[in-house]
Design a protein around this motif. Structure first.
Motif, PDB file in Angstrom:
ATOM      1  N   PRO A 144       0.811  -1.226   0.000  1.00  0.00           N
ATOM      2  CA  PRO A 144       0.000   0.000   0.000  1.00  0.00           C
ATOM      3  C   PRO A 144       0.841   1.270   0.000  1.00  0.00           C
ATOM      4  O   PRO A 144       0.400   2.313  -0.490  1.00  0.00           O
ATOM      5  CB  PRO A 144      -0.848  -0.123   1.270  1.00  0.00           C
ATOM      6  CG  PRO A 144      -0.171  -1.149   2.111  1.00  0.00           C
ATOM      7  CD  PRO A 144       0.520  -2.072   1.169  1.00  0.00           C
ATOM      8  N   LEU A 145       2.051   1.206   0.538  1.00  0.00           N
ATOM      9  CA  LEU A 145       2.923   2.389   0.528  1.00  0.00           C
ATOM     10  C   LEU A 145       3.399   2.709  -0.888  1.00  0.00           C
ATOM     11  O   LEU A 145       3.622   3.872  -1.225  1.00  0.00           O
ATOM     12  CB  LEU A 145       4.120   2.179   1.455  1.00  0.00           C
ATOM     13  CG  LEU A 145       3.809   2.259   2.951  1.00  0.00           C
ATOM     14  CD1 LEU A 145       5.054   1.940   3.768  1.00  0.00           C
ATOM     15  CD2 LEU A 145       3.274   3.645   3.313  1.00  0.00           C
ATOM     16  N   PHE A 146       3.573   1.680  -1.711  1.00  0.00           N
ATOM     17  CA  PHE A 146       3.914   1.914  -3.116  1.00  0.00           C
ATOM     18  C   PHE A 146       2.791   2.705  -3.792  1.00  0.00           C
ATOM     19  O   PHE A 146       3.039   3.668  -4.517  1.00  0.00           O
ATOM     20  CB  PHE A 146       4.130   0.586  -3.838  1.00  0.00           C
ATOM     21  CG  PHE A 146       4.151   0.706  -5.334  1.00  0.00           C
ATOM     22  CD1 PHE A 146       5.245   1.224  -5.997  1.00  0.00           C
ATOM     23  CD2 PHE A 146       3.055   0.302  -6.093  1.00  0.00           C
ATOM     24  CE1 PHE A 146       5.255   1.352  -7.384  1.00  0.00           C
ATOM     25  CE2 PHE A 146       3.052   0.414  -7.472  1.00  0.00           C
ATOM     26  CZ  PHE A 146       4.156   0.942  -8.119  1.00  0.00           C
ATOM     27  N   ILE A 147       1.550   2.308  -3.526  1.00  0.00           N
ATOM     28  CA  ILE A 147       0.398   3.005  -4.099  1.00  0.00           C
ATOM     29  C   ILE A 147       0.348   4.446  -3.593  1.00  0.00           C
ATOM     30  O   ILE A 147       0.132   5.388  -4.359  1.00  0.00           O
ATOM     31  CB  ILE A 147      -0.903   2.267  -3.746  1.00  0.00           C
ATOM     32  CG1 ILE A 147      -0.858   0.836  -4.287  1.00  0.00           C
ATOM     33  CG2 ILE A 147      -2.122   3.012  -4.303  1.00  0.00           C
ATOM     34  CD1 ILE A 147      -1.997  -0.045  -3.801  1.00  0.00           C
ATOM     35  N   ALA A 148       0.562   4.614  -2.277  1.00  0.00           N
ATOM     36  CA  ALA A 148       0.507   5.957  -1.684  1.00  0.00           C
ATOM     37  C   ALA A 148       1.590   6.869  -2.258  1.00  0.00           C
ATOM     38  O   ALA A 148       1.354   8.060  -2.487  1.00  0.00           O
ATOM     39  CB  ALA A 148       0.644   5.852  -0.166  1.00  0.00           C
ATOM     40  N   ARG A 149       2.778   6.330  -2.505  1.00  0.00           N
ATOM     41  CA  ARG A 149       3.853   7.136  -3.100  1.00  0.00           C
ATOM     42  C   ARG A 149       3.460   7.610  -4.498  1.00  0.00           C
ATOM     43  O   ARG A 149       3.707   8.761  -4.867  1.00  0.00           O
ATOM     44  CB  ARG A 149       5.150   6.322  -3.166  1.00  0.00           C
ATOM     45  CG  ARG A 149       5.920   6.289  -1.861  1.00  0.00           C
ATOM     46  CD  ARG A 149       7.308   5.731  -2.055  1.00  0.00           C
ATOM     47  NE  ARG A 149       7.280   4.312  -2.388  1.00  0.00           N
ATOM     48  CZ  ARG A 149       7.318   3.337  -1.478  1.00  0.00           C
ATOM     49  NH1 ARG A 149       7.386   3.628  -0.188  1.00  0.00           N
ATOM     50  NH2 ARG A 149       7.300   2.073  -1.844  1.00  0.00           N
ATOM     51  N   ARG A 150       2.861   6.720  -5.263  1.00  0.00           N
ATOM     52  CA  ARG A 150       2.454   7.092  -6.613  1.00  0.00           C
ATOM     53  C   ARG A 150       1.376   8.180  -6.593  1.00  0.00           C
ATOM     54  O   ARG A 150       1.312   9.027  -7.472  1.00  0.00           O
ATOM     55  CB  ARG A 150       1.954   5.860  -7.370  1.00  0.00           C
ATOM     56  CG  ARG A 150       3.047   4.841  -7.698  1.00  0.00           C
ATOM     57  CD  ARG A 150       4.195   5.437  -8.474  1.00  0.00           C
ATOM     58  NE  ARG A 150       3.782   6.008  -9.728  1.00  0.00           N
ATOM     59  CZ  ARG A 150       3.840   5.390 -10.907  1.00  0.00           C
ATOM     60  NH1 ARG A 150       4.339   4.175 -10.968  1.00  0.00           N
ATOM     61  NH2 ARG A 150       3.440   5.990 -12.008  1.00  0.00           N
TER      62      ARG A 150
ATOM     63  N   GLY B 281      -1.429   0.692   8.364  1.00  0.00           N
ATOM     64  CA  GLY B 281      -1.254  -0.599   7.712  1.00  0.00           C
ATOM     65  C   GLY B 281      -2.578  -1.185   7.246  1.00  0.00           C
ATOM     66  O   GLY B 281      -3.645  -0.634   7.480  1.00  0.00           O
ATOM     67  N   MET B 282      -2.465  -2.334   6.572  1.00  0.00           N
ATOM     68  CA  MET B 282      -3.659  -3.024   6.078  1.00  0.00           C
ATOM     69  C   MET B 282      -4.298  -3.820   7.217  1.00  0.00           C
ATOM     70  O   MET B 282      -3.608  -4.230   8.142  1.00  0.00           O
ATOM     71  CB  MET B 282      -3.274  -3.946   4.932  1.00  0.00           C
ATOM     72  CG  MET B 282      -2.925  -3.191   3.660  1.00  0.00           C
ATOM     73  SD  MET B 282      -4.355  -2.357   2.927  1.00  0.00           S
ATOM     74  CE  MET B 282      -5.246  -3.759   2.248  1.00  0.00           C
ATOM     75  N   PRO B 283      -5.619  -4.067   7.169  1.00  0.00           N
ATOM     76  CA  PRO B 283      -6.509  -3.783   6.037  1.00  0.00           C
ATOM     77  C   PRO B 283      -7.125  -2.387   6.056  1.00  0.00           C
ATOM     78  O   PRO B 283      -7.713  -1.958   5.089  1.00  0.00           O
ATOM     79  CB  PRO B 283      -7.592  -4.846   6.179  1.00  0.00           C
ATOM     80  CG  PRO B 283      -7.684  -5.063   7.667  1.00  0.00           C
ATOM     81  CD  PRO B 283      -6.277  -4.925   8.188  1.00  0.00           C
ATOM     82  N   GLU B 284      -6.998  -1.657   7.197  1.00  0.00           N
ATOM     83  CA  GLU B 284      -7.663  -0.348   7.301  1.00  0.00           C
ATOM     84  C   GLU B 284      -7.082   0.675   6.335  1.00  0.00           C
ATOM     85  O   GLU B 284      -7.755   1.649   5.967  1.00  0.00           O
ATOM     86  CB  GLU B 284      -7.566   0.183   8.736  1.00  0.00           C
ATOM     87  CG  GLU B 284      -8.438  -0.547   9.731  1.00  0.00           C
ATOM     88  CD  GLU B 284      -7.831  -1.855  10.211  1.00  0.00           C
ATOM     89  OE1 GLU B 284      -6.683  -2.168   9.797  1.00  0.00           O
ATOM     90  OE2 GLU B 284      -8.500  -2.569  10.974  1.00  0.00           O
ATOM     91  N   ALA B 285      -5.834   0.457   5.899  1.00  0.00           N
ATOM     92  CA  ALA B 285      -5.208   1.403   4.970  1.00  0.00           C
ATOM     93  C   ALA B 285      -6.000   1.530   3.675  1.00  0.00           C
ATOM     94  O   ALA B 285      -5.912   2.541   2.976  1.00  0.00           O
ATOM     95  CB  ALA B 285      -3.774   0.975   4.663  1.00  0.00           C
TER      96      ALA B 285
END
Length: 432
Positions: free
Chosen positions: A279-285, A316-320
């Motif tokens: 999810p951090l990869f997605i957030a960076r994009r 973190g996941m899943p709440e992210a």
């Protein structure tokens, strides 16, 4: 019934694997009546090729049909467990076969897992015709197979199996497999099996077999959604985080947000999250997108994207997923502008491709008396000393005075910025 029937040790997917092209389901463009692979196999005039397609689409089956129907010696290696030594052993046999006018086929499953030196070991033998190489890969050969090897082998693309293909495979397995035919299977949820398998025939067949075994004592078996869910708890989503699908899905995701479609954006977000993407990869994009594609049309986009990254990192996941969904829908629904991005690209082009001019004296820093004496900072006009905190001044080297790189749009807040800049720089007729 369980006392009379012995559960096979060989999985159903292997037991019912087609042995001829006429039994094969799907990939009609390749193995249908006019398909190039059918013509090669039936004429026994094979040349090296690579099969590229998703899991369970028939790559290994096609290779094994070739081993059954051609007059060649057939070897199979798996790139995960094999190395250069294994390849050289096959090549040694192939050289001997060539002396007796016998062809040798080497099938390498997951060929994308061979590194460069391992692929290099194949080159000479493929080039000379000592071996006919058949590679199977789920990854784009353009990225995972070295160019010299790729140029010596055709690439055939296999498509994901359709719902019709899946239905045919299920019916054929139940009819022809000795183990399954002993049971009274009264109903099958074909649509859910197709959904849960992700078009992967291997997963599909092994799910059916597990469903039957789990209900082995029943006089009739209904392979329903509930039964299937007891066998497999999560849909088989094909998403290779290190492979081409990673780049394809993130590309579709970014383009959907850029294109102001929140619904498509959420779909691709869900695909990535369910596939195990970081999810951090997605957030960076999203941070990059907020500046590149939204920019000053909605400056809060960058603020929210940065906040979303911090929240995802903490939660973190899943709440992210909730935080990402909020950020994605906001950015997708925001007015768009790439003016800042295009502006820096134009400025970089200016700097890289043209002469670098001296900083004008009035813009230079003057921390010492000597610098002041030679004119550093002389004539600089402090904007806050003037009305509206602005004074028309040249901030460029004289040689490129009046240049413009930033072209604000009329979208969102950038419209107001454009009008303000237009008024400021009316003498230079900029921002019109």
């Amino acid at each position: 019934m369980s006392e009379k029937i012995t559960i096979p040790q060989i999985p159903l997917a292997e037991r019912v694997r087609p042995k001829t092209l006429n039994d094969f389901r799907g990939q009609q463009k390749l193995v249908g009546p006019d398909g190039p692979l059918r013509k090669m196999i039936e004429s026994d005039k094979l040349s090296s090729f690579i099969l590229w397609g998703p899991p369970g689409s028939g790559k290994t089956t096609i290779a094994k049909i070739i081993s059954n129907q051609t007059q060649s010696e057939f070897f199979q290696l798996n790139a995960v467990s094999s190395g250069v030594k294994d390849v050289r052993q096959v090549i040694s046999v192939a050289k001997e076969n060539l002396q007796h006018f016998k062809k040798t086929i080497l099938f390498i499953d997951e060929i994308h897992r061979f590194n460069k030196s391992q692929q290099d070991a194949l080159l000479a033998a493929v080039e000379s015709g000592e071996i006919i190489l058949i590679g199977a890969t789920t990854e784009n050969p353009s990225f995972e197979v070295i160019p010299p090897l790729r140029s010596r082998a055709r690439v055939y693309i296999l498509e994901e199996l359709s719902s019709e293909n899946i239905t045919e495979i299920i019916d054929s397995a139940i009819k022809n497999d000795k183990f399954l035919s002993d049971f009274n299977i009264t109903s099958i949820d074909y649509d859910y099996l197709y959904y849960i398998s992700g078009g992967d025939a291997r997963t599909l067949l092994n799910t059916i077999e597990s469903a039957v075994i789990d209900n082995i004592d029943k006089s009739e078996i209904k392979i329903s959604k509930e039964v299937i869910e007891n066998v497999i708890q999560q849909k088989n989503i094909f998403y290779d985080k290190a492979g081409e699908d990673h780049y394809n899905v993130i590309s579709a995701f970014i383009k959907s947000v850029r294109g102001s479609d929140p619904d498509a954006s959420l779909y691709w977000l869900a695909r990535m999250l369910e596939g195990g993407e970081d999810p951090l990869f997605i957030a960076r994009r999203l941070i990059i997108l907020a500046s590149e594609d939204i920019g000053n049309a909605s400056p809060n986009g960058l603020v929210l994207a940065e906040a979303a990254f911090g929240a995802v990192e903490k939660i973190g996941m899943p709440e992210a997923r909730i935080i990402l969904a909020q950020c994605v829908t906001y950015l997708a629904a925001s007015p768009k502008s790439n003016a800042s991005y295009m502006g820096i690209q134009k400025a970089l082009s200016e700097v890289r491709n043209n002469k670098l001019y001296s900083v004008p004296l009035h813009l230079r820093n003057a921390p010492t008396n000597l610098m002041k004496e030679v004119g550093y900072g002389s004539g600089y006009k402090y904007p806050h000393d003037f009305d509206s905190n602005f004074i028309s001044e040249n901030y460029f080297p004289e040689e490129i005075r009046g240049s413009q790189y930033y072209y604000p749009t009329g979208n969102g807040m950038e419209k107001q910025m454009k009008e303000r800049l237009k008024e400021y720089w009316k003498d230079l007729k900029k921002y019109l």
